[in-house]
Design a protein around this motif. Structure first.
Motif, PDB file in Angstrom:
ATOM      1  N   VAL A 315       0.856  -1.179   0.000  1.00 49.67           N
ATOM      2  CA  VAL A 315       0.000   0.000   0.000  1.00 49.67           C
ATOM      3  C   VAL A 315       0.898   1.236   0.000  1.00 49.67           C
ATOM      4  CG1 VAL A 315      -1.783   1.294   1.236  1.00 49.67           C
ATOM      5  CG2 VAL A 315      -1.829  -1.214   1.236  1.00 49.67           C
ATOM      6  N   VAL A 316       0.620   2.156  -0.909  1.00 50.28           N
ATOM      7  CA  VAL A 316       1.382   3.406  -0.972  1.00 50.28           C
ATOM      8  C   VAL A 316       0.561   4.477  -0.267  1.00 50.28           C
ATOM      9  CG1 VAL A 316       2.484   5.103  -2.462  1.00 50.28           C
ATOM     10  CG2 VAL A 316       2.361   2.707  -3.185  1.00 50.28           C
ATOM     11  N   ARG A 317       1.116   5.002   0.836  1.00 47.27           N
ATOM     12  CA  ARG A 317       0.423   6.032   1.606  1.00 47.27           C
ATOM     13  C   ARG A 317       1.419   7.150   1.928  1.00 47.27           C
ATOM     14  NH1 ARG A 317      -2.941   4.268   6.821  1.00 47.27           N
ATOM     15  NH2 ARG A 317      -4.253   3.421   5.121  1.00 47.27           N
ATOM     16  N   ASP A 318       1.055   8.369   1.568  1.00 47.08           N
ATOM     17  CA  ASP A 318       1.922   9.536   1.817  1.00 47.08           C
ATOM     18  C   ASP A 318       3.317   9.324   1.245  1.00 47.08           C
ATOM     19  OD1 ASP A 318      -0.172  10.749   3.186  1.00 47.08           O
ATOM     20  OD2 ASP A 318       0.434   9.841   5.097  1.00 47.08           O
ATOM     21  N   GLU A 319       3.346   8.785   0.011  1.00 45.78           N
ATOM     22  CA  GLU A 319       4.589   8.573  -0.728  1.00 45.78           C
ATOM     23  C   GLU A 319       5.489   7.507  -0.101  1.00 45.78           C
ATOM     24  OE1 GLU A 319       4.838   9.912  -3.631  1.00 45.78           O
ATOM     25  OE2 GLU A 319       3.015  11.071  -3.315  1.00 45.78           O
ATOM     26  N   LYS A 320       4.975   6.765   0.870  1.00 43.14           N
ATOM     27  CA  LYS A 320       5.736   5.673   1.465  1.00 43.14           C
ATOM     28  C   LYS A 320       5.069   4.342   1.127  1.00 43.14           C
ATOM     29  CE  LYS A 320       7.536   8.334   5.391  1.00 43.14           C
ATOM     30  NZ  LYS A 320       7.637   8.427   6.877  1.00 43.14           N
ATOM     31  N   VAL A 321       5.885   3.322   0.945  1.00 40.45           N
ATOM     32  CA  VAL A 321       5.381   1.997   0.583  1.00 40.45           C
ATOM     33  C   VAL A 321       5.367   1.109   1.823  1.00 40.45           C
ATOM     34  CG1 VAL A 321       5.725  -0.028  -0.872  1.00 40.45           C
ATOM     35  CG2 VAL A 321       6.294   2.244  -1.755  1.00 40.45           C
ATOM     36  N   TYR A 322       4.185   0.557   2.108  1.00 41.92           N
ATOM     37  CA  TYR A 322       4.026  -0.358   3.237  1.00 41.92           C
ATOM     38  C   TYR A 322       3.605  -1.727   2.706  1.00 41.92           C
ATOM     39  CZ  TYR A 322       3.776   4.003   5.953  1.00 41.92           C
ATOM     40  OH  TYR A 322       4.039   5.225   6.512  1.00 41.92           O
TER      41      TYR A 322
END
Length: 365
Positions: A315-322
């Motif tokens: 999941v990409v959230r706030d330009e970070k990949v989790y």
């Protein structure tokens, strides 16, 4: 060792060339001028050998010299026709009717027609390049059109990028021919040179993909691109993992290690042929499985990643990949983007965003 035959045909360095470029009009002009000269010389010799069949109204001795033959031929082929020298015998008149007149027509077609063709071809090419430059902006520049570069372009195009928004930079004539055959614009030259990159529109490019066969050239090209365009997203390849940190320091946003990736795939295939087959399937496009990034749908907001029809792996959230199991993304929220594994061909249970009128979670309300 590089193959010298691959670089036998080089285009003009730093010049933008668009696909389906015709043969050089100047070369065509040169060949036709030679043909016109051949017609001129042949007609002069024909008149001179039959000089007894002509009369010069300005010469009391009625002698036709070689200069007179040249003069008569030029004014006749150019349709000026002063009339001071004229054929008087039946043979000379028949030669004029059935030989010199067709030669005159061919002469005019070669000179006038070719001149117009050259001007029109040059004008069309200049217009095409000017129109192409006006449309450039937020495009993708691909440095190096070998196996990696061509595969990257194919992936971009199959995912919806227009061919007109891709520019290839490569110094090899063979690469230019292959890129033109694929319908791509090419700037022939060294991508470590600023003027070459400027001609490719790097300063306004949205993304730059660097895939030459030399890590040193990739680093220098990355540095140059980053200086010309601080905002471009740069993806670069390196052959050796030890050069990846240097590539990052040079300004690359993403670095792909080709030798390690290939080696890992070979190792996985050796340990488990089935796993290797699946990994190869994921890396190919158009059949079987595919890895894709998509927007979150409104109907998916608040759900867990594992419950969606697509197999969510990140999941990409706030330009970070989790990763999908990270506690940060236990519940999906507006603005998220999903990295999924799904069938390459659309299935009813795995709709692609926008294909069935779904509302995206990122749309304005």
């Amino acid at each position: 060792m590089p193959d010298p035959s691959a670089d036998a045909a080089r285009g003009p360095l730093g010049i933008v060339s668009l696909p389906d470029r015709p043969i050089s009009p100047w070369w065509a002009l040169g060949r036709r001028i030679l043909a016109a000269l051949a017609i001129l010389v042949g007609t002069v010799m024909l008149v001179y050998f039959d000089r007894g069949g002509y009369r010069d109204g300005n010469d009391p001795t009625n002698t036709i010299s070689l200069i007179d033959a040249i003069y008569y031929t030029t004014v006749t082929l150019s349709t000026t026709g002063y009339g001071d020298i004229a054929p008087v015998t039946d043979g000379a008149r028949l030669v004029n009717a059935f030989v010199i007149t067709p030669a005159r027509i061919a002469f005019l077609v070669l000179l006038i027609g070719t001149t117009l063709e050259v001007l029109a071809s040059q004008g069309r090419e200049m217009f095409r390049v000017a129109r192409w430059r006006r449309k450039m902006g937020q495009h993708v520049v691909v440095v190096g059109y070998g196996t990696k570069g061509s595969s990257a372009v194919k992936t971009l195009v199959t995912n919806g990028l227009d061919l007109e928004n891709v520019v290839v930079v490569d110094p090899k004539g063979s690469a230019m021919q292959e890129a033109h055959a694929d319908g791509l614009a090419v700037v022939t030259g060294d991508a470590t040179r600023r003027d070459v990159l400027r001609r490719a529109g790097v300063e306004t490019a949205e993304q730059v993909i660097i895939t030459t066969d030399s890590d040193a050239a990739n680093v220098l090209a990355t540095l140059t691109v980053r200086q010309l365009n601080p905002d471009a997203y740069i993806v670069s390849s390196v052959r050796e993992q030890e050069n990846a940190p240097l590539m990052k320091q040079s300004g690359a946003n993403s670095v792909i290690t080709s030798s390690d990736a290939v080696g890992r795939l070979l190792g996985l295939s050796s340990l488990s042929p089935s796993l290797g087959s699946v990994m190869e399937d994921l890396l190919s496009y158009g059949a079987g499985l595919e890895v894709a990034e998509r927007d979150l749908l409104v109907s998916e907001v608040g759900k867990q990643p594992q419950t969606l029809p697509d197999q969510v792996i990140a999941v990409v959230r706030d330009e970070k990949v989790y990763r999908y199991f990270d506690p940060v993304v236990t519940l999906l929220a507006r603005g998220d983007r999903l990295v999924v594994v799904r069938p390459a061909k659309e299935q009813p249970w795995a709709p692609r965003p926008g294909t069935h009128g779904e509302e995206l979670a990122g749309d304005q309300e």
